[in-house]
Design a protein around this motif. Structure first.
Motif, PDB file in Angstrom:
ATOM      1  N   ARG A 427      -3.845   8.753  -0.313  1.00  0.00           N
ATOM      2  CA  ARG A 427      -5.249   8.645  -0.716  1.00  0.00           C
ATOM      3  C   ARG A 427      -5.417   7.652  -1.861  1.00  0.00           C
ATOM      4  N   LEU A 428      -4.531   7.701  -2.847  1.00  0.00           N
ATOM      5  CA  LEU A 428      -4.577   6.739  -3.949  1.00  0.00           C
ATOM      6  C   LEU A 428      -4.485   5.302  -3.441  1.00  0.00           C
ATOM      7  N   LEU A 429      -3.552   5.065  -2.518  1.00  0.00           N
ATOM      8  CA  LEU A 429      -3.375   3.702  -2.000  1.00  0.00           C
ATOM      9  C   LEU A 429      -4.580   3.253  -1.183  1.00  0.00           C
ATOM     10  N   ARG A 430      -5.190   4.160  -0.429  1.00  0.00           N
ATOM     11  CA  ARG A 430      -6.394   3.803   0.324  1.00  0.00           C
ATOM     12  C   ARG A 430      -7.519   3.404  -0.624  1.00  0.00           C
ATOM     13  N   ILE A 431      -7.686   4.163  -1.690  1.00  0.00           N
ATOM     14  CA  ILE A 431      -8.749   3.855  -2.654  1.00  0.00           C
ATOM     15  C   ILE A 431      -8.436   2.561  -3.398  1.00  0.00           C
ATOM     16  N   LYS A 432      -7.170   2.373  -3.732  1.00  0.00           N
ATOM     17  CA  LYS A 432      -6.750   1.122  -4.370  1.00  0.00           C
ATOM     18  C   LYS A 432      -7.091  -0.067  -3.478  1.00  0.00           C
ATOM     19  N   HIS A 433      -6.734   0.008  -2.212  1.00  0.00           N
ATOM     20  CA  HIS A 433      -7.001  -1.107  -1.294  1.00  0.00           C
ATOM     21  C   HIS A 433      -8.498  -1.314  -1.085  1.00  0.00           C
ATOM     22  N   SER A 434      -9.269  -0.241  -1.161  1.00  0.00           N
ATOM     23  CA  SER A 434     -10.707  -0.352  -0.972  1.00  0.00           C
ATOM     24  C   SER A 434     -11.381  -1.048  -2.151  1.00  0.00           C
ATOM     25  N   TYR A 435     -11.013  -0.667  -3.375  1.00  0.00           N
ATOM     26  CA  TYR A 435     -11.675  -1.210  -4.561  1.00  0.00           C
ATOM     27  C   TYR A 435     -10.974  -2.433  -5.147  1.00  0.00           C
ATOM     28  N   ASP A 436      -9.725  -2.636  -4.808  1.00  0.00           N
ATOM     29  CA  ASP A 436      -8.965  -3.767  -5.351  1.00  0.00           C
ATOM     30  C   ASP A 436      -8.083  -4.361  -4.255  1.00  0.00           C
TER      31      ASP A 436
END
Length: 449
Positions: A427-436
């Motif tokens: 989940r952290l990596l998905r959010i990272k890829h989404s916002y950055d």
């Protein structure tokens, strides 16, 4: 790559490039083991300055790093843009709501002082000289934590500049995924410019420290193992094996000494605190015992962390329990009879409220642990190989999966991601890829995957 002065970002705060007067002071961090050498550094004075700097970096394809005090510096910033937030140090306390709202560069000492006027306290760390935002985004396991949990558990909202240069205010109802990730995922998702969090009614506490001679380290650690296991949540504690420098400002019994330092903070009466502490006071003769009733503004007396900048290199692991075998191992590889280049080996009691999920879920890892084992060595280049080798030996104990990002030190990307369970990691990596998506925020403890 070099940056032409005419092309620097337009901000109200100062902008420096290598060679400028003031550049060295602007990039300096508390952990002087790391010398930052960015292509440019922005001394941001507002969220608008931060947004302008991030947009400028994006236009030039440059990575962005951020620093307030530099206590959490784990590797040098080389190239790219550094945003210094130390000028953004506003602190506002709402005593009726029991909240504080602080700027990106504020230190805990400012919040402690502002809250204490109203009989309130924040969930600061072991040193009030540390910056509020970086500590909190990494979870924040402080001296009231067994009673109230991680500092990140009580964050109400966050103002953040993301990689697209947009200034966002996120909370449980607005961009909830980002709000979840930034509370525990540290600076991987943007530059936090303001943060609002809850305060607690703690005008004072029973606490401080007891220094025991290093020759009694075994008795102290084994006593601590038995004692801490049965403590109420109102008692937070740790014990550290310290190799102290021969500094004149230290009391004579501690100057240049190897000692075992018990640290306690108890949210109860002094009478009950004395009763709880009695087994540890009986474990060995004390060099110094300064445990007493203290106003919360004196919270630094618990750990007495160093204030002046120093070079350090640290790393830690989590323990499901503190066993006799673990204690014997620590004494064998880092006890008073061993000459090793370490500053501190600390066992910290977790559990209690640290183990409970917060009202609004977040990305803080390591909730199942009962203890942490944490090592600090001198961060000098010539000593790095031996410090790392000794640290590896100390931490070669029976650990539990996961970790605390604030205690992960210079761990690489793979080890850093191992702090989280697979579902949270994904989940952290998905959010990272989404916002950055282009990994603008790639410095420090970066999540890569």
């Amino acid at each position: 790559m070099t940056i032409a002065r005419i092309d620097l970002p337009a901000t109200a705060g100062p902008v420096f490039v290598p060679g400028d007067e003031g550049y060295a002071a602007e990039v300096a961090s508390w952990n002087v083991a790391h010398r930052h050498e960015p292509l440019a550094v922005v001394g941001a004075t507002s969220a608008q300055d931060v947004a302008a700097a991030v947009r400028w970096a994006g236009a030039h394809g440059l990575p962005v790093a951020v620093q307030a005090t530099g206590h959490g510096a784990v590797r040098p910033v080389t190239g790219g843009l550094l945003i210094s937030t130390r000028r953004m140090s506003t602190v506002s306390v709402d005593p009726a709501a029991r909240t504080a709202r602080v700027g990106a560069g504020a230190r805990w000492s400012q919040v402690v002082e502002a809250a204490a006027v109203h009989g309130l306290a924040p969930l600061n760390g072991s040193s009030s000289h540390v910056g509020v935002v970086g500590y909190t985004l990494g979870g924040g396991a402080g001296p009231l934590g067994r009673r109230y949990g991680f500092a990140a558990d009580h964050v109400r909202c966050v103002e953040i500049v993301t990689a697209d240069g947009a200034l966002r205010t996120v909370d449980a109802d607005h961009e909830a995924d980002l709000f979840w990730a930034v509370r525990g995922g540290k600076g991987n998702f943007g530059v936090v410019t303001e943060i609002e969090f809850g305060l607690f009614e703690v005008p004072g506490f029973f606490g401080g420290g007891i220094y025991f001679p290093g020759t009694h380290a075994a008795e102290v650690l084994h006593a601590y193992r038995a004692w801490s296991a049965g403590l109420p949540e109102e008692m937070s504690s740790s014990v550290a094996l310290l190799r102290l420098p021969p500094l004149p400002q230290l009391p004579e019994p501690l100057r240049g000494a190897y000692v075992a330092h018990l640290r306690v903070a108890y949210l109860g009466t002094p009478e009950d605190g004395d009763k709880l502490l009695a087994p540890m006071r009986a474990a060995a003769p004390a060099l110094i015992d300064d445990v007493s009733w203290l106003p919360y503004s004196a919270v630094d007396a618990v750990h007495r962390d160093p204030v002046d900048p120093m070079p350090s290199r640290d790393r830690g692991v989590l323990l499901g329990e503190l066993t006799a075998r673990t204690v014997e191992h620590v004494l064998e590889v880092a006890g008073p009879q061993v000459d090793v280049p370490l500053i501190m080996v600390e066992v910290r009691h977790l559990g209690g409220a640290f183990a409970r999920p917060p009202a609004v879920p977040n990305a803080v890892s390591g909730r199942g642990a009962q203890y942490s084992l944490f090592v600090i060595g001198p961060g000098l280049p010539e000593l790095t190989p031996v410090v790392d080798a000794v640290t590896d030996r100390v931490l070669a104990v029976e650990t539990m999966p996961g970790g605390l990002i604030n205690f992960s030190g210079h761990a690489g990307p793979e080890a850093l991601l191992a702090n989280w369970a697979p579902a949270d990691r994904d989940r952290l990596l998905r959010i990272k890829h989404s916002y950055d998506p282009t990994n603008v925020f790639s410095g420090g403890q970066a999540l890569v995957g």
